[in-house]
Write a protein that holds these residues in place. Structure first.
Motif, mmCIF file in Angstrom:
data_model
loop_
_atom_site.group_PDB
_atom_site.id
_atom_site.type_symbol
_atom_site.label_atom_id
_atom_site.label_comp_id
_atom_site.label_asym_id
_atom_site.label_seq_id
_atom_site.Cartn_x
_atom_site.Cartn_y
_atom_site.Cartn_z
ATOM 1 N N GLN A 89 0.670 -0.920 0.414
ATOM 2 C CA GLN A 89 0.218 -0.132 0.409
ATOM 3 C C GLN A 89 0.832 1.538 -0.185
ATOM 4 N N PRO A 102 -5.579 9.279 -8.719
ATOM 5 C CA PRO A 102 -6.253 8.406 -8.870
ATOM 6 C C PRO A 102 -7.743 8.489 -8.098
ATOM 7 N N HIS A 103 -8.575 8.181 -8.914
ATOM 8 C CA HIS A 103 -9.712 7.843 -8.188
ATOM 9 C C HIS A 103 -10.105 6.506 -6.815
ATOM 10 N N THR A 104 -9.297 5.125 -7.378
ATOM 11 C CA THR A 104 -8.753 4.230 -6.835
ATOM 12 C C THR A 104 -7.764 3.210 -6.424
ATOM 13 N N ILE A 105 -7.941 3.112 -5.606
ATOM 14 C CA ILE A 105 -6.224 2.394 -5.515
ATOM 15 C C ILE A 105 -6.259 1.177 -4.632
ATOM 16 N N LEU A 106 -6.491 0.262 -5.326
ATOM 17 C CA LEU A 106 -6.641 -1.434 -4.396
ATOM 18 C C LEU A 106 -5.062 -1.898 -4.689
#
Length: 141
Positions: A81, A101-105
């Protein structure tokens, strides 16, 4: 872990086990709580009967899994992460990317005794000798 926190969590675990221990199959605990639960499980004679699961992975939790004191831990991949977020921040600051970034997974992991020996801890736990520096004074360095 601070002794007061460990002692407080240990006391709560003892109370939980005294009241409900015979009816429990699992205790799910955070990384700060799980190490405090195990001695109480052992003291109540419930280790091996009530399974203890931590909901994150630290070096202490990994050691307890190795000793079969904790049955498993969910791994939120803290090191991965940090790498992803730092790379995203640097890319933005160095104008390599214009969009946030909208979403980081990051894919989660699950560690237990059976996969402990081959588990990729470099995605989860800081390497030996790592020391976090939470402040920096350039005048001192």
């Amino acid at each position: 872990m601070a002794t007061a926190t460990f002692n407080g969590q240990s006391k709560l675990a003892a109370q939980l086990l005294a009241k409900n221990g015979a009816r429990l199959d699992y205790i799910i605990a955070c990384t700060g709580c799980a190490p405090a639960v195990y001695p109480q499980l052992r003291k109540a004679g419930l280790d091996g009967k009530v399974r203890l699961v931590a909901f994150d992975l630290t070096d202490v939790i990994a050691q307890m899994i190795r000793k079969k004191e904790i049955d498993a831990a969910v791994d939120t991949k803290g090191v991965s992460q940090a790498r992803v977020v730092i790379n995203a921040a640097v890319n933005l600051l160095e104008n390599r990317s214009k969009d946030l970034p909208h979403t980081i997974l990051v894919n989660l992991g699950m560690v237990d005794y059976d996969n402990l020996a081959k588990y990729p801890f470099d995605t989860s736990i800081a390497p030996d000798g790592y020391k976090a520096i939470l402040s920096y004074d350039p005048a001192l360095n």
